[in-house]
Scaffold this motif. Structure first.
Motif, PDB file in Angstrom:
ATOM      1  N   ASP A   1      35.497  67.202  41.893  1.00 53.14           N
ATOM      2  CA  ASP A   1      36.802  66.530  41.847  1.00 53.14           C
ATOM      3  C   ASP A   1      36.711  65.217  42.626  1.00 53.14           C
TER       4      ASP A   1
ATOM      5  N   MET B   1      38.751  68.225  35.469  1.00 47.59           N
ATOM      6  CA  MET B   1      38.648  67.618  36.785  1.00 47.59           C
ATOM      7  C   MET B   1      40.046  67.371  37.328  1.00 47.59           C
ATOM      8  N   ASN B   2      40.171  67.538  38.634  1.00 47.74           N
ATOM      9  CA  ASN B   2      41.418  67.238  39.328  1.00 47.74           C
ATOM     10  C   ASN B   2      41.192  66.063  40.266  1.00 47.74           C
ATOM     11  N   TYR B   3      42.295  65.494  40.716  1.00 45.13           N
ATOM     12  CA  TYR B   3      42.256  64.302  41.558  1.00 45.13           C
ATOM     13  C   TYR B   3      43.123  64.539  42.778  1.00 45.13           C
TER      14      TYR B   3
ATOM     15  N   LYS C   1      47.864  62.791  39.973  1.00 46.44           N
ATOM     16  CA  LYS C   1      47.728  62.972  38.528  1.00 46.44           C
ATOM     17  C   LYS C   1      46.677  62.007  37.990  1.00 46.44           C
ATOM     18  N   ARG C   2      46.065  62.370  36.876  1.00 48.25           N
ATOM     19  CA  ARG C   2      45.006  61.537  36.277  1.00 48.25           C
ATOM     20  C   ARG C   2      45.482  60.111  36.035  1.00 48.25           C
ATOM     21  N   GLU C   3      46.683  59.965  35.475  1.00 49.82           N
ATOM     22  CA  GLU C   3      47.193  58.621  35.182  1.00 49.82           C
ATOM     23  C   GLU C   3      47.470  57.829  36.466  1.00 49.82           C
ATOM     24  N   GLU C   4      47.871  58.518  37.541  1.00 52.97           N
ATOM     25  CA  GLU C   4      48.072  57.856  38.832  1.00 52.97           C
ATOM     26  C   GLU C   4      46.726  57.403  39.403  1.00 52.97           C
ATOM     27  N   PHE C   5      45.739  58.276  39.295  1.00 55.34           N
ATOM     28  CA  PHE C   5      44.397  57.947  39.769  1.00 55.34           C
ATOM     29  C   PHE C   5      43.872  56.706  39.045  1.00 55.34           C
ATOM     30  N   ASP C   6      43.984  56.723  37.719  1.00 53.42           N
ATOM     31  CA  ASP C   6      43.494  55.595  36.916  1.00 53.42           C
ATOM     32  C   ASP C   6      44.217  54.301  37.271  1.00 53.42           C
TER      33      ASP C   6
ATOM     34  N   LYS D   1      34.083  62.390  46.618  1.00 53.90           N
ATOM     35  CA  LYS D   1      33.939  63.508  45.686  1.00 53.90           C
ATOM     36  C   LYS D   1      33.815  64.793  46.497  1.00 53.90           C
TER      37      LYS D   1
END
Length: 134
Positions: A45, A1-3, A122-127, A63
């Motif tokens: 995504d 998955m991308n964000y 990025k995943r960590e930015e999203f989280d 989404k």
């Protein structure tokens, strides 16, 4: 998955209107880098909905419901759209000032490429933003 992150001026198309509509064709993108990001989006995504100019804050999560296709607002085949559906509002919006103040978000495209209307996250930015908005 991308964000991803998409921007909309709330007086033109707000998070509230997006929720009322239940689905939106994300059209009108006329920047090649932003268009390339639309092209890279895949069904499922997750996408931050960001109020630009007024508010300047991440307000919700959407989404990708349909991958890129020809923008119906133009005959120019260079331009694409995706379909988005709302997922959930953040409990509290996350402002641009809060994002800029957070060391973990120092490289986010929202800050580095501030004028880009569709950007990768990025995943960590999203989280981290989800955590900040909880």
């Amino acid at each position: 998955m991308n964000y991803w992150l998409v921007k909309s001026e709330p007086h033109k198309y707000s998070w509230e209107q997006f929720n009322k509509d239940g689905r939106a064709v994300w059209d009108g993108v006329r920047n090649f880098a932003a268009r390339n990001n639309l092209r890279a989006m895949k069904e499922g995504d997750l996408v931050f909905f960001y109020h630009s100019n007024e508010g300047k804050d991440v307000v919700g999560i959407a989404k990708v419901a349909r991958e890129s296709y020809q923008d119906p607002t133009t005959d120019d085949t260079n331009w694409l759209v995706v379909d988005l559906v709302p997922v959930e509002a953040l409990k509290k919006s996350v402002t641009l000032a809060q994002i800029k103040a957070e060391p973990a978000l120092k490289d986010i495209q929202l800050v580095k490429l501030g004028r880009l209307s569709v950007s990768a996250v990025k995943r960590e930015e999203f989280d981290k933003i989800v955590e900040m908005g909880s």
